[in-house]
Enzyme design. Sequence first.
Site, mmCIF file in Angstrom:
data_model
loop_
_atom_site.group_PDB
_atom_site.id
_atom_site.type_symbol
_atom_site.label_atom_id
_atom_site.label_comp_id
_atom_site.label_asym_id
_atom_site.label_seq_id
_atom_site.Cartn_x
_atom_site.Cartn_y
_atom_site.Cartn_z
ATOM 1 N N HIS A 30 -8.048 39.816 79.531
ATOM 2 C CA HIS A 30 -8.775 38.750 78.885
ATOM 3 C C HIS A 30 -6.843 38.208 78.282
ATOM 4 O O HIS A 30 -7.102 37.290 78.058
ATOM 5 C CB HIS A 30 -9.480 38.350 77.771
ATOM 6 C CG HIS A 30 -9.497 39.566 76.637
ATOM 7 N ND1 HIS A 30 -9.789 40.872 76.437
ATOM 8 C CD2 HIS A 30 -9.190 38.941 75.539
ATOM 9 C CE1 HIS A 30 -9.610 40.735 74.955
ATOM 10 N NE2 HIS A 30 -9.140 39.982 75.275
ATOM 11 N N GLY A 76 -4.436 40.023 68.840
ATOM 12 C CA GLY A 76 -3.189 40.578 69.296
ATOM 13 C C GLY A 76 -3.251 41.537 69.458
ATOM 14 O O GLY A 76 -1.944 42.409 70.334
ATOM 15 N N ASN A 77 -4.127 42.543 69.309
ATOM 16 C CA ASN A 77 -3.860 44.190 69.642
ATOM 17 C C ASN A 77 -4.471 44.495 70.987
ATOM 18 O O ASN A 77 -4.710 45.008 71.583
ATOM 19 C CB ASN A 77 -4.824 44.902 69.015
ATOM 20 C CG ASN A 77 -4.208 45.256 67.205
ATOM 21 O OD1 ASN A 77 -4.161 45.442 65.964
ATOM 22 N ND2 ASN A 77 -2.918 45.947 67.618
ATOM 23 N N SER A 78 -5.566 43.326 71.737
ATOM 24 C CA SER A 78 -5.611 43.199 72.748
ATOM 25 C C SER A 78 -4.797 43.877 73.961
ATOM 26 O O SER A 78 -3.668 43.782 74.329
ATOM 27 C CB SER A 78 -5.719 41.961 73.388
ATOM 28 O OG SER A 78 -7.522 41.558 73.438
ATOM 29 N N GLY A 93 -28.506 47.021 95.326
ATOM 30 C CA GLY A 93 -29.047 45.308 95.538
ATOM 31 C C GLY A 93 -30.748 45.831 94.554
ATOM 32 O O GLY A 93 -30.941 45.182 95.205
ATOM 33 N N VAL A 94 -30.494 46.742 93.509
ATOM 34 C CA VAL A 94 -32.221 47.128 92.727
ATOM 35 C C VAL A 94 -31.764 46.378 91.611
ATOM 36 O O VAL A 94 -30.878 46.527 90.948
ATOM 37 C CB VAL A 94 -31.917 48.214 92.389
ATOM 38 C CG1 VAL A 94 -32.517 48.752 94.372
ATOM 39 C CG2 VAL A 94 -31.217 49.393 92.111
ATOM 40 N N ASP A 96 -12.746 44.157 81.833
ATOM 41 C CA ASP A 96 -11.985 43.780 81.009
ATOM 42 C C ASP A 96 -10.196 43.948 81.196
ATOM 43 O O ASP A 96 -9.665 44.844 79.925
ATOM 44 C CB ASP A 96 -11.992 44.014 80.078
ATOM 45 C CG ASP A 96 -11.392 42.240 78.807
ATOM 46 O OD1 ASP A 96 -10.100 41.826 80.025
ATOM 47 O OD2 ASP A 96 -11.209 41.952 77.649
#
Length: 359
Positions: free
Chosen positions: A106, A208-210, A266-267, A136
Amino acid sequence: MPAPRRSVLLGLAGLSMLPACAGPAQAQWPSGRGTVPDFADLAERVLPAVVNIAVLSEQTTTQIPPELRGTPFERYFRERRGRQQVQGAGSGFIVDPAGLVVTNNHVVGNAARVVVALQDGTELPARVVGTDELTDLALLRVEARAGLASVPWGASGAVRVGQWVLAAGNPFGLGGTVTSGIVSARGREIGAGPFDDFIQTDAAINPGNSGGPLFNAAGEVIGINTAIYSPSGASAGIGFATPSDLARGVIDQLRRDGRVERGWLGVAVQDIGEEAVLGGRNRGVQIQSIERNSPAARAGLRPGDIVTALNGERIETARALIRSVAGTPPGQTVRMTLTRDGRSRELAVQVGRRPGTAG
């Protein structure tokens, strides 16, 4: 009435303040009553590998002031004012001296241009190697004339609640900032996605720490700071970091292939409730429905089956099953132990590729 608490992603956008070692450190922290750890040596060793990330994205502006419509200035507005540069900031860290930088997905988003700033002020254009929305995470590459300072991965599985940690990054665009705290909890689920398994810390983490690193005492990265839980959007002492044991495999795939491929059955599944267990049913994960022509359908799985183990390892929650299957390379066959009509049986299931991850 107090504002509601909320989980906040830590990318920093639109702030005018925008301009956050090779080898593990052997930090020896004092122990005993009345002593406080000194983080100075640790910070000095790891900060050269922590970077600030600036992003520039193009955003189309379609609205034209009414007074300019139909005038010669309308064309000028479309050509010169029709596109705006949106500026944002985040953090990251170098994991390879050749110029590989880890951050959050992000943070970079759909950026038209990414610039990485080192601690000495050097700015380097960066290329996005690959991103993974589900965890992410993003991997960038910069070109430098000489090898860059880097930090090693640590084992998040060895982290204990109460252990001291150091967070580093670019809060509010201030750059080169470190904060300390402890591990408050492990395995937190905050509704971010199917792979929630966050380390919670009370080290001050802000917008801003992301993408910035969370270090252990040895200077190893044991988490990537991703979100905070706060009534105001700023640090309230509850921050979340993606554990390194999860992140490292994702980053390795991005480095190798530029994308992440995940296994898929697919469950639709759900946990077996405590009441059902007390009623005599096996603890495990119940299959609710199966997609047509999916790997599960081809293997003969049925709604109502209770999965109890995968390749001999106990499975007790739906989240654990999803993670185990997702971590299995597409095309590989797994041995699934399940209970059907009160009887235990095993099925061989060839794992498929999760939709949307094909390159």
